[in-house]
Structure formats: C-alpha cells, structure tokens
Scaffold this active site. Structure first.
Site, mmCIF file in Angstrom:
data_model
loop_
_atom_site.group_PDB
_atom_site.id
_atom_site.type_symbol
_atom_site.label_atom_id
_atom_site.label_comp_id
_atom_site.label_asym_id
_atom_site.label_seq_id
_atom_site.Cartn_x
_atom_site.Cartn_y
_atom_site.Cartn_z
ATOM 1 N N GLU A 191 21.408 45.661 7.167
ATOM 2 C CA GLU A 191 21.416 46.009 5.764
ATOM 3 C C GLU A 191 22.087 44.950 4.900
ATOM 4 O OE1 GLU A 191 22.869 49.957 5.190
ATOM 5 O OE2 GLU A 191 21.081 50.497 4.126
ATOM 6 N N LYS A 229 8.987 50.846 8.164
ATOM 7 C CA LYS A 229 10.427 50.877 8.419
ATOM 8 C C LYS A 229 10.797 49.817 9.456
ATOM 9 C CE LYS A 229 14.675 52.761 8.460
ATOM 10 N NZ LYS A 229 15.472 53.958 8.289
ATOM 11 N N ARG A 285 32.003 52.561 24.819
ATOM 12 C CA ARG A 285 31.664 51.442 23.926
ATOM 13 C C ARG A 285 30.155 51.224 23.778
ATOM 14 N NH1 ARG A 285 35.873 49.008 26.834
ATOM 15 N NH2 ARG A 285 37.863 49.397 25.814
ATOM 16 N N HIS A 336 16.059 56.373 -4.482
ATOM 17 C CA HIS A 336 17.303 56.965 -3.991
ATOM 18 C C HIS A 336 18.455 56.838 -4.981
ATOM 19 C CE1 HIS A 336 15.032 57.197 -0.319
ATOM 20 N NE2 HIS A 336 16.041 57.712 0.361
ATOM 21 N N HIS A 347 19.917 60.308 -5.298
ATOM 22 C CA HIS A 347 21.241 60.670 -4.785
ATOM 23 C C HIS A 347 22.108 61.298 -5.859
ATOM 24 C CE1 HIS A 347 21.418 57.946 -0.992
ATOM 25 N NE2 HIS A 347 21.078 59.184 -0.692
ATOM 26 N N HIS A 357 16.967 66.342 0.472
ATOM 27 C CA HIS A 357 17.016 64.911 0.204
ATOM 28 C C HIS A 357 15.654 64.383 -0.271
ATOM 29 C CE1 HIS A 357 17.949 60.677 0.740
ATOM 30 N NE2 HIS A 357 16.886 60.574 1.516
ATOM 31 N N LYS A 367 20.748 53.158 12.200
ATOM 32 C CA LYS A 367 21.871 53.670 11.411
ATOM 33 C C LYS A 367 22.268 55.032 11.973
ATOM 34 C CE LYS A 367 21.616 53.268 6.825
ATOM 35 N NZ LYS A 367 20.994 53.080 5.469
ATOM 36 N N ASN A 403 15.748 51.908 -0.509
ATOM 37 C CA ASN A 403 16.434 52.832 -1.407
ATOM 38 C C ASN A 403 15.614 53.172 -2.637
ATOM 39 O OD1 ASN A 403 18.758 53.276 0.091
ATOM 40 N ND2 ASN A 403 19.656 51.351 -0.596
ATOM 41 N N ARG A 428 16.724 45.365 3.264
ATOM 42 C CA ARG A 428 16.717 46.792 3.566
ATOM 43 C C ARG A 428 16.982 47.631 2.324
ATOM 44 N NH1 ARG A 428 18.605 48.445 9.630
ATOM 45 N NH2 ARG A 428 18.715 50.689 9.377
ATOM 46 N N GLU A 430 9.384 60.346 1.586
ATOM 47 C CA GLU A 430 9.687 59.044 2.178
ATOM 48 C C GLU A 430 8.394 58.295 2.537
ATOM 49 O OE1 GLU A 430 12.835 57.954 2.289
ATOM 50 O OE2 GLU A 430 14.064 59.768 2.257
HETATM 51 N N1 LIG Z 1 19.925 57.208 10.058
HETATM 52 C C1 LIG Z 1 19.127 57.006 9.052
HETATM 53 O O1 LIG Z 1 18.621 55.904 8.843
HETATM 54 C C2 LIG Z 1 18.809 58.162 8.146
HETATM 55 C C3 LIG Z 1 17.781 58.049 7.212
HETATM 56 C C4 LIG Z 1 17.502 59.160 6.439
HETATM 57 C C5 LIG Z 1 18.201 60.334 6.579
HETATM 58 N N2 LIG Z 1 19.207 60.398 7.494
HETATM 59 C C6 LIG Z 1 19.982 61.620 7.693
HETATM 60 O O2 LIG Z 1 19.092 62.621 8.181
HETATM 61 C C7 LIG Z 1 19.595 63.891 7.809
HETATM 62 C C8 LIG Z 1 18.458 64.718 7.312
HETATM 63 O O3 LIG Z 1 17.499 64.815 8.351
HETATM 64 P P1 LIG Z 1 16.354 65.909 8.298
HETATM 65 O O4 LIG Z 1 15.714 65.872 6.999
HETATM 66 O O5 LIG Z 1 15.531 65.679 9.514
HETATM 67 O O6 LIG Z 1 17.138 67.289 8.335
HETATM 68 P P2 LIG Z 1 17.758 68.135 9.538
HETATM 69 O O7 LIG Z 1 18.056 67.334 10.701
HETATM 70 O O8 LIG Z 1 18.861 68.898 8.929
HETATM 71 O O9 LIG Z 1 16.575 69.136 9.907
HETATM 72 C C9 LIG Z 1 16.082 69.999 8.921
HETATM 73 C C10 LIG Z 1 15.899 71.414 9.464
HETATM 74 O O10 LIG Z 1 14.735 71.445 10.257
HETATM 75 C C11 LIG Z 1 15.003 72.081 11.499
HETATM 76 N N3 LIG Z 1 14.034 71.498 12.438
HETATM 77 C C12 LIG Z 1 14.017 70.224 12.873
HETATM 78 N N4 LIG Z 1 12.928 70.006 13.598
HETATM 79 C C13 LIG Z 1 12.228 71.160 13.637
HETATM 80 C C14 LIG Z 1 11.021 71.546 14.228
HETATM 81 N N5 LIG Z 1 10.234 70.668 14.864
HETATM 82 N N6 LIG Z 1 10.648 72.823 14.099
HETATM 83 C C15 LIG Z 1 11.406 73.709 13.400
HETATM 84 N N7 LIG Z 1 12.537 73.380 12.794
HETATM 85 C C16 LIG Z 1 12.956 72.125 12.922
HETATM 86 C C17 LIG Z 1 16.424 71.817 11.751
HETATM 87 O O11 LIG Z 1 16.962 72.783 12.608
HETATM 88 C C18 LIG Z 1 17.010 71.890 10.355
HETATM 89 O O12 LIG Z 1 17.294 73.219 10.026
HETATM 90 C C19 LIG Z 1 20.684 63.648 6.796
HETATM 91 O O13 LIG Z 1 21.935 63.892 7.397
HETATM 92 C C20 LIG Z 1 20.550 62.177 6.439
HETATM 93 O O14 LIG Z 1 21.793 61.596 6.128
HETATM 94 C C21 LIG Z 1 19.514 59.332 8.273
HETATM 95 ZN ZN LIG Z 2 15.876 58.861 2.140
#
Ligand SMILES: NC(=O)c1ccc[n+]([C@@H]2O[C@H](COP(=O)([O-])OP(=O)(O)OC[C@H]3O[C@@H](n4cnc5c(N)ncnc54)[C@H](O)[C@@H]3O)[C@@H](O)[C@H]2O)c1
Ligand SMILES: [Zn+2]
Ligand SMILES: NC(=O)c1ccc[n+]([C@@H]2O[C@H](COP(=O)([O-])OP(=O)(O)OC[C@H]3O[C@@H](n4cnc5c(N)ncnc54)[C@H](O)[C@@H]3O)[C@@H](O)[C@H]2O)c1
Ligand SMILES: [Zn+2]
Lengths: 380, 380
Positions: free
Chosen positions: A251, A241, A127, A262, A266, A279, A149, A259, A255, A191
């Site tokens: 949210e 942020k 939990r 976005h 999206h 993205h 999130k 977006n 918040r 971003e």
């Molecule tokens: N929780 C939130 O508030 C929030 C906000 C925005 C996005 N997200 C989520 O985040 C995800 C996207 O995250 P992302 O853009 O970081 O992509 P990701 O986590 O897929 O990473 C992108 C690529 O970079 C590689 N990588 C990561 N760090 C590295 C490093 N230091 N050196 C070499 N390679 C590295 C990873 O292996 C991957 O192939 C999505 O699923 C999205 O929904 C969440």
């Molecule tokens: Zn975003």
C-alpha cells in the site's frame, strides 16, 4: 482433471499465489492444497463462524480430510464487534491446543471478518504460519480475501491492529453464495462496480448489459444475474485486485485507487453508527458522490455518471443517504486515515475504467455532492 | 563529523539497515534518525521500562527532541512474565493516544524484553510501522535487537506469538552498560562466546587473550574488559548476527546455527523454572554440554573444548548445573521447538569458528554430557 475453474495468480515477487474460482471447488480444497505443496498429514485449523459452519463447514471438512489433513475447526462469533485482539487470542489458543507447527496451516472459512482475524492470527503465530483464504461472502471473494491485509479493530478505530500476511491460496467457490443473505450480496456488488469503474471497462459493459434487463435488480442477487455472469465478475474483480496488489503489495501508492468510493463512504458509515449501513452500501453511495464531484470538477461526463448510477441501482444498493450536516461530514473526512497532511484524498473517475487521485477537492464541491446524495430517496 | 563509531549493515535485499556502535551515541539518536531519512517533526513513541528510563531515559529524550522529533515515552514493567499480548495492547493504546501514523516510529529502549514487545507492537500497528532498536543489555545488543524477531509469550510457551519485523536502525551505545547489573552482563557474554565458537576464530582469540589475564573474571564485567575489547566484541558479534540474518532472514535454515548451546540450555532453563538461570547462563552451560557431546562424537578436540570452557569461566558464568534426572531432560528436549519429526537437533562445534548441525546424537551421549555438567561445582 478437466479445467472446471479459472486460476488467477497474484504475481508477488516473493511468493506468488493462486486464486481459484469455480463452482464446487470447496469440496476439493484438500487436493488443491496438495497441488500447492502442502503435505498430507499437515495439521490444519479451520477458523469459521456459526452460520458459515452450519452451511458449509461439513463440505470444507470433508474436502480437507479426504486428502489426509489433520483438521480441527474453531467456530467463533465473528461480527465486526468481535474483530478484536481477544478473538485473535482465542485463535492462538486453538493453534496451541491443536499443536500447529511452522509447517501447519490456518484456513479462514467465512466473510471478511473471519478472514481478517484468522489471517492476523496466522501472521502472528510462530512468527507467521500459512493461511488459506476461503471467502464465503461476495465482498470477501472480490476484496478482503485477496491482498494480504489482515487485522482487527482497536477501540480507537477499525483495523488499526494488523499485519500484511499474504495467503498461500485463495479458493473461491461461488456456490457458497447460495446461502448468503441478499443484502450482503448487494453490498459486495458495490466493490465489483468499483473495480469496473477504476480499471475494467469490459466488466463495466458486461454489468451494464445485464442491468439493462432490469435496472432495479438484475445485479441484486446471485439468482437474478445467473452463474455465468457471477463467475465472470468474480474473475474480473479478483484479477483487478490481484493486479493492484502485485503492483503495490504494501500500500505504498497505487493501491490507493482501491479506495474509490471509500472516502465519503467511510465518513458516512462512521457518522451513521456502525451497523446502519453495510460497508458496501456506504461505498455505493460514496462512488455516486465521488462521481458527482468528478462531474463538478469537469473530470468526467454526466453521461458516465448516469451509467454508474444505473449500475449501483441495478445492484439494489441504496441510492441516497439521510441529510447529514455537511460540516460534520467534512470534519469526519479530516479524521480519516486517507488524509495526508490535512488534505483529504479523493479517488475520482476520469472515464469508465480510469481514475485519478486528487487532494485538491474544494470543500464547496464536496458540500454540493453531499446535498445531491441527501436529496435522493433513501430506501432503507 | 568524525567517525567515532562503527556501522555494520544488515544486508537484506528488501530494506537493509545499519547497526551503529559507539560510546555516547544515545544522545545523538535523533540526528542518526534524520540521516536515516526520518523527518524532523515525526511522532515517536519511546517504549522502555522503569530501570532503563531512570538511568537513560532523559538522554534518549534529549537526543530525540533536539532533532525535532515529537516524543512520548511509555514506561512499562518489562519482566519476562509481562512479555504478553496484554502489554502489547498497552503499547497499542499509547500508539493511538500519541496519534502515531504510518510514517511514525516506535523506539525500543531497553533489554530484549522491551525490544521484543515494542518490536511486535510496531509490527502490528497500522499493519507495521517503523521500529528502532536501542538495546541496553549486552544480550540485546549482540542478539535480540538484531534480526527482526519480535514477539511475546503465550501461556503455552515463550515467543509463540510474534512476527518478523526488521528495525530501521539499531543503535548500540556501550556506555549504557555502565548501569547494567553484572550478572546480566555475564549472561550476555555467553552469546558473544557463542558467536566466536560458531563462526569467528578471531573473536575467540581476542577473548582468549583477555581471559589469560584473569581466567576467573577478565570477561565478567565491562570494567574488567575495558572499552576497547567491549567495542570490538560488540562489533564482531553484531556483524556475526547480521551475516546470519542476511543469509536467512526468516529462519529457514542457516539461522539455526545461532541455537548453539540453546538445545540443552533451554531444557535446563525450563526445568529449573524461569528465573533460576538467566538465559545466557543456561546457554553457557548448554555450550559446554554441546562441546562435550562433540568431543564424545569425535567432532572436535578436547583441547578446543577446554579453551571454550576457559572462556565461559572467564566470563564469570556458571560452570555446572544441579544433577537433573537425565530422563526428564531428554523428555524436555523432545518438547523443544528445535525438534523436527521427533529428532533433537544439536548444533555441535567442529573447530573454533565452525559448527555442524546434527540430529543423530545418541541419547547415551547426551546422558554422559549431562553427568559431566552436573559433576561441576555450581557456584550459584
Ligand atoms: N483485508 C482486506 O483487504 C479487507 C477488505 C475489505 C473488507 N475487509 C473487512 O471485511 C469485513 C467485512 O467482511 P464481509 O462483508 O464479508 O462481512 P462478514 O464477514 O461480517 O460477513 C457478513 C455476514 O455474512 C455471514 N456469512 C458469510 N458467509 C456466508 C454464507 N456463505 N452464507 C450465509 N451467511 C454467510 C456472516 O456470518 C456474517 O453475518 C470488515 O471487517 C472489513 O474491515 C477487509
Ligand atoms: Zn471496501
Ligand atoms: N528477538 C530476538 O532475536 C531475541 C534473541 C534473544 C533473546 N530475546 C529475548 O530477550 C529477552 C531477554 O532479554 P535481556 O536479557 O535483555 O533481558 P531483559 O530485557 O529482561 O533485561 C534484563 C534486566 O536488565 C535491566 N536493564 C536493561 N538495561 C539496563 C541498563 N542499561 N541498566 C540497568 N538495568 C538494565 C532490565 O530492566 C531487566 O531487569 C527474552 O525475552 C528473550 O526471549 C530475543
Ligand atoms: Zn540466546
């Protein structure tokens, strides 16, 4: 210890937490955890993926074990298509095998995918056990790792399954970005530019000043911008942020300004099929389109829109997208989560550093913005 | 509307919620939701299981639709062995198919298994949508439906996967107990007796008075006790649980007293193989054993222990268990979640209506209590 890093606090009433930002912090992760109240001897499950493990796993492990933490590392394939309940189950299995207790800790070491999955696994093990976010992509540093999130995808849509679960600590070490592919870096810059437009004129000016050196690439890589600007934009973005999250943890309202870019972003991301655009690339395009809409509605000036466009270009982000059928885009907008009672909600700039939320954008205006975006050269 | 029911409030700072208790409330579920602020037209997913659906599904549906809610019902097999992430996934699929939004609602209509699973599915859909608990077993009415603990089992243990997610409303209609198998009713009575011993002398006295009529069964069924006593014990038990939850929402400390009877109860439940004993039956035995331990330690009187024993008997609960190897039991205790740093934590009565928490119980004392319990006739 000399103050070699900046601390930004996410001021939640219930359990505020620090974001630490500074070169070389990863190797000292354990000592920061001790400072944060975790005890030496605590069991820690590090969740990461193969690339990140290869580049930075050893440093994280040393950083933890040198402070007496009992560490096990789980290395998972962590592409977006693996961001599923099945992967969360694998993390839970590891949590069980490593005998995590309520006082134990999961460390998410990776990009947003790892952070979202590990965070959700922590939210739902016993939990809710503690999670510490150690983002390794620019996008995760300025966005995903902050704000609690967490979640995974459902066959019906992205992030439909999840929970709010704030981390106990976010540790940002810009040095890990050395190994990040440049395309990923640029996607993260979208971003950063978003934070500048929605609420930080000073950051906007800083970025603009750098962009003037090379309008096609000064913001497009860690090397091109240099460590000082990188540190500064990480701080300003994380602070932005953190402010929004503190004001609206779950949210409820404010918040929504995060977006910005976005709504159309999206839609285009989805319509093009996941994987076509990152993205951040789609968000870059979405901000330009939102800017065009705002100009058309008389909300902000063409001059400011041109300034925004130059920043997006200087970050090496795509400046236009393929001609999509506007009807298809408008239908996709309707299906988006940001729709309330059939009205599409847009975050629109009203100046550098300020936005407004509108759900009365004329479809004709959207079509016009789409046409402009499609008329630009797509350099991917 | 005449006040034909009692309302007990769970006074959480963030989002207090009412527990409504009264005969015939189920058919008015919708109007209570409207009172609670839900809007007519809201999409509702009712999660239930075949037995409960057969007996009470129609009334719940009418109760919702007559107030304009847009209802879909998901009927799931809901045995303890189905309390798994796979079943939660099925609820998520239904949530998607029924297009639940952030403002939508899941209604858990059933026993603790349905409540725990539906609550967890709600906790994790769109990062948390509203859940309303409509418990249909006595155990769920007095315990599982109140307090926000939700979750499912992991192959490694019960309830390891879960979240805290408080309901928006708990609706208790004693009339649904008409169809509950008597063995289930008795199991629920163990938790009622628990509340009496740990904190409600008045409730204890009420139960005792009824028990005097028939020491072997006056508390063993809805019919035997009659509607007034049933209503009263539902109110007192819900109030007791509500008080503890409000004081300790996330199980930091005080909530531990709810584990009275559960330390040895769980051990015996596990060792006998799930299904041999109902949870409440094991708790009944655990309370008697805890009482014996407390007497041996000079914490409470033999007279009070005899009073407790009479209540357990009057509820028709088993009064002894098969001779288990004490070493095996002691080892099982060590493996229990309630162990802190290798010390077994017991909740022990110090009087009718008061308990103390001890982690210094001598293994010899535990062995002695086990021997006494095993010497009693097992009537199952
Ligand atoms: N929780 C939130 O508030 C929030 C906000 C925005 C996005 N997200 C989520 O985040 C995800 C996207 O995250 P992302 O853009 O970081 O992509 P990701 O986590 O897929 O990473 C992108 C690529 O970079 C590689 N990588 C990561 N760090 C590295 C490093 N230091 N050196 C070499 N390679 C590295 C990873 O292996 C991957 O192939 C999505 O699923 C999205 O929904 C969440
Ligand atoms: Zn975003
Ligand atoms: N969340 C909490 O705080 C909490 C507390 C205690 C127990 N629990 C959980 O609750 C579960 C046990 O709950 P339970 O004892 O209610 O068992 P249950 O949900 O398995 O229900 C017992 C049986 O009664 C049937 N049933 C339910 N209502 C009925 C009715 N009105 N008429 C006819 N049949 C009916 C069910 O179909 C089932 O076969 C366990 O999984 C336990 O972990 C949770
Ligand atoms: Zn119990």
């Amino acid at each position: 210890m000399p103050q070699d890093h900046r601390t930004i606090t996410v001021s939640l009433t219930a359990d505020p937490y620090p974001i630490l930002i500074g070169e070389g912090l990863l190797g000292r992760l354990g000592s920061f955890l001790i400072e944060r109240g975790f005890q030496s001897g605590t069991r820690v499950l590090v969740v990461t993926n193969p690339e990140v493990q290869g580049f930075h796993g050893a440093e994280a492990l040393t950083g933890l074990e040198s402070s007496g933490f009992v560490v096990r590392t789980l290395v998972l394939e962590a592409g977006e298509e693996r961001k599923t309940p099945a992967t969360v189950a694998a993390i839970h299995d590891a949590a069980f095998a490593h005998r995590l207790e309520r006082s134990s800790l999961i460390v998410a070491l990776g990009g947003g995918v790892v952070g979202d999955m590990a965070g959700f696994a922590a939210a739902t093990w016993l939990r809710g056990i503690a999670v510490v976010q150690v983002p390794t992509t620019l996008l995760a540093m300025v966005d995903a790792a902050i704000g609690g999130k967490t979640g995974v995808n459902h066959p019906g849509g992205k992030n439909l399954i999840g929970a709010f679960h704030q981390p106990k600590l976010v540790l940002i070490d810009p040095r890990v970005l050395v190994t990040l592919p440049e395309r990923e870096f640029r996607a993260g810059m979208a971003e950063v530019i978003k934070y500048a437009v929605i609420g930080d004129e000073q950051l906007f000016n800083d970025l603009e000043q750098a962009a003037e050196r090379d309008p096609r690439g000064a913001l497009a890589s860690r090397e091109a911008m240099g460590p000082e600007l990188l540190q500064r934009l990480l701080e300003r973005s994380a602070a932005a942020k953190a402010r929004v999250v503190a004001a609206d943890e779950r949210e409820g309202g404010l918040r929504a300004i995060l977006n910005y870019g976005h709504t159309l972003g999206h839609a285009v991301e989805n319509l093009s099929g996941y994987g076509t655009w990152l993205h951040g690339e789609a968000v870059g395009l979405g901000m330009i389109a939102a800017g065009d809409i705002a100009v058309a509605m008389g909300l902000w000036s063409q001059a400011d829109q041109d300034r925004q466009r130059r920043l997006v270009a200087a970050a090496g982000l795509p400046m236009g997208w393929p001609a999509l059928d506007p009807d298809v885009v408008l239908t996709a907008l309707q299906a988006d989560k940001k729709v309330r009672q059939g009205k599409v909600r847009f975050v629109l700039p009203t100046g550098v550093g300020s936005v407004t939320i509108r759900d009365d954008v004329d479809p004709a205006t959207i079509r016009a913005a789409l046409a402009v975006a499609a008329s630009n050269v797509v350099f991917r």
